[in-house]
Design a protein around this motif. Structure first.
Motif, mmCIF file in Angstrom:
data_model
loop_
_atom_site.group_PDB
_atom_site.id
_atom_site.type_symbol
_atom_site.label_atom_id
_atom_site.label_comp_id
_atom_site.label_asym_id
_atom_site.label_seq_id
_atom_site.Cartn_x
_atom_site.Cartn_y
_atom_site.Cartn_z
ATOM 1 N N LEU A 253 0.933 -1.225 0.143
ATOM 2 C CA LEU A 253 -0.052 0.120 0.088
ATOM 3 C C LEU A 253 0.935 1.362 0.040
ATOM 4 O O LEU A 253 2.266 1.185 0.126
ATOM 5 N N SER A 254 0.178 2.388 -0.056
ATOM 6 C CA SER A 254 0.970 3.839 -0.085
ATOM 7 C C SER A 254 0.928 4.249 1.197
ATOM 8 O O SER A 254 -0.060 4.079 2.211
ATOM 9 N N GLU A 257 -2.073 5.884 2.544
ATOM 10 C CA GLU A 257 -3.370 5.312 2.745
ATOM 11 C C GLU A 257 -3.552 4.339 3.968
ATOM 12 O O GLU A 257 -4.240 3.582 3.966
ATOM 13 N N ASP A 260 -6.769 4.265 5.590
ATOM 14 C CA ASP A 260 -7.909 3.809 4.859
ATOM 15 C C ASP A 260 -7.876 2.407 4.494
ATOM 16 O O ASP A 260 -8.846 1.679 4.363
ATOM 17 N N GLU A 261 -6.527 1.845 4.419
ATOM 18 C CA GLU A 261 -6.395 0.507 3.821
ATOM 19 C C GLU A 261 -6.054 -0.402 5.102
ATOM 20 O O GLU A 261 -6.502 -1.784 4.886
ATOM 21 N N GLU A 286 0.446 9.245 9.881
ATOM 22 C CA GLU A 286 -0.844 8.336 9.703
ATOM 23 C C GLU A 286 -0.990 7.619 11.070
ATOM 24 O O GLU A 286 -2.253 7.697 11.643
#
Length: 374
Positions: A253-254, A257, A260-261, A286
Motif C-alpha cells: 500500500l501507499s 493510505e 484507509d487500508e 498516519e
C-alpha cells in the motif's frame, strides 16, 4: 511440527489446532489449568490439546505433559470431564515426576466438541469470550464440565444454565477487564459450586512497515509471542507472503493510505522500519492520527528530530498524547546488535507495553540474600 514445536506452539496455533480437531471430528481432549497455588510455569487458562499420544501447547515446562496425555486417554475413553490436582510442593513424589515447581496445579481435562466453536469464532473475530466451566460442585444442576459462554461486553451468557447467577457475572467482570482467568466458589440454594472463568482474549495485531531483511526476524518473533502479524510494504514487489512466511498477512500500500487500508484500533501495535525518510515521516504521521497505542520507529533520535522539523515547517505539531505513544528509537536497550538481537529488543518492548509493564529484572537481590543466609 516436531514435539518441541508442538510444546512451544503459540496460543494462536493452539487455538487453530483446536478448531481443526473439532471440524475434522477428531477425538481429542482439551487440558486447561484452572487453578494454581504457589508457583507454576503457566497460569490459569493455559491450554494443551491432546490428540492420541501427542499434545499441542504447554501447561508446564514439560513435567506434566506426558502424565496428562495418559490421563487424556482415559477421558477420551469414558467421555467424562475431570479435574486432576498435581501437588508438587512436598517431598511425597506421588506422580514420580521429581519436579521443582513448588506449587499445586489443578487441570481440567474435557472431551472437545462443537460447543467450543463459539469460543473459537470470537477469538478469530477479535472478541473476548468468557468461558464458564463447572470444575466442582455438590449442586445437582451443575455437573463437572458443564459449560456456558458469553461474548461481548455482557458477562452473562445469552442462554444461561440453571447454575449461572448474578454473583458469577459479577465475578467475571474483573476477568473481562483484566484478561485474567480464575476459579470462584459460590453458594447455591442446595449446595455450592466452583466455576472456572476463562477469559479467552484474542491476540493483539502488529503491523510492521517495511520490506527489508530486518523485517523477517521481527515478524517471526512477534508471531511466536502471539501477535497477529501484518507486514505492510510500500514497494509492492517485495511485499509477498513468500518473503515473510511468519506473517499472517502481507500487504502492499501507499504510506498515505494507511488509515484507509488498514483496520487500526486500540489493540493494534505498529513498528515502522522502512529506512526511508519520506515514507517513515508519512507513515508515523498516519499512525499517530489513529488510535493505535504504540508506534515504534526504527532509527536514531536525531533522525526523528529531522522529521519533527519537517512537520513543524508544514504546521504539524505533536501533542503530548501522540508523543506518549511514540517509541523511537524502537526497542529496549538489551545491548545486542545482530538482526535477531534487535528483533528481540523490539518484541520485548511490544510485550511490555501490551501488558502495561515497566521492563525490569524479575530477580529480587534482597530476597536472594535473605534466603542464602544460614
Amino acid at each position: 511440527m516436531t514435539p518441541d514445536q508442538e510444546w512451544s506452539a503459540p496460543e494462536t496455533e493452539v487455538m487453530a489446532s483446536i478448531r481443526d480437531a473439532i471440524e475434522s471430528e477428531e477425538s481429542t481432549v482439551l487440558a486447561t489449568i484452572v487453578g494454581v497455588e504457589g508457583s507454576a510455569y503457566r497460569g490459569p487458562g493455559a491450554k494443551m490439546l491432546v490428540a492420541g499420544d501427542t499434545g499441542v501447547g504447554s501447561i508446564t515446562a514439560g513435567c506434566l505433559e506426558d502424565v496428562l496425555i495418559d490421563l487424556a486417554a482415559e477421558v477420551r475413553e469414558d467421555g467424562t470431564p475431570r479435574v486432576e490436582r498435581f501437588d508438587l510442593t512436598g517431598d511425597d513424589d506421588v506422580w514420580g515426576l521429581g519436579v521443582g515447581c513448588n506449587g499445586v496445579v489443578d487441570v481440567l481435562l474435557e472431551p472437545l466438541d462443537s460447543t467450543y466453536l463459539r469460543v473459537l469464532d470470537a477469538y478469530d473475530a477479535g472478541e473476548t469470550a468468557l468461558v464458564y466451566t463447572v470444575v466442582d460442585a455438590d449442586y445437582s444442576a451443575a455437573p463437572v464440565g458443564d459449560r456456558a459462554v458469553a461474548v461481548g461486553e455482557d458477562p452473562a451468557p445469552a442462554d444461561p444454565p440453571a447454575w449461572f447467577g448474578d454473583d458469577l457475572a459479577d465475578a467475571a467482570r474483573d476477568c473481562h477487564e483484566s484478561g485474567d482467568s480464575t476459579t470462584v466458589e459460590l453458594p447455591r440454594p442446595t449446595g455450592r459450586i466452583e466455576v472456572f472463568i476463562d477469559s479467552v482474549t484474542p491476540p493483539a495485531d502488529l503491523v510492521v512497515f517495511g520490506t527489508g531483511h530486518d523485517i523477517a526476524p521481527v515478524a517471526e518473533l512477534a508471531h511466536l509471542a502471539d501477535f497477529r502479524v501484518t507486514v505492510a510494504g510500500f514497494r509492492g514487489a517485495d511485499a509477498t507472503a513468500e518473503t515473510f512466511p511468519a506473517a499472517d498477512r502481507v500487504r502492499s500500500l501507499s504510506p498515505a493510505e494507511i488509515r484507509d487500508e488498514l483496520d487500526l484500533d486500540g489493540e493494534t501495535y505498529a513498528v515502522v522500519m522502512t529506512h526511508n525518510f519520506v515514507d517513515d515521516a508519512i507513515a508515523v504521521d498516519e499512525l499517530l492520527r489513529s488510535p493505535v497505542p504504540y508506534v515504534g520507529l526504527m532509527g536514531p533520535v536525531e533522525r526523528f528530530g529531522e522529521i519533527v522539523a519537517e512537520w513543524h515547517a508544514e504546521g504539524r505539531e505533536l501533542s503530548s498524547s501522540e508523543l506518549d505513544r511514540l517509541y523511537t528509537p524502537v526497542g529496549l536497550d538489551l545491548g545486542g546488535g545482530t538482526p535477531y538481537q534487535i528483533a528481540h529488543s523490539i518484541v520485548a518492548e511490544l510485550l511490555a507495553v501490551r501488558h502495561d509493564r515497566t521492563p525490569a529484572h524479575l530477580r529480587e537481590p534482597d530476597a536472594l540474600d535473605h534466603r542464602l543466609q544460614p
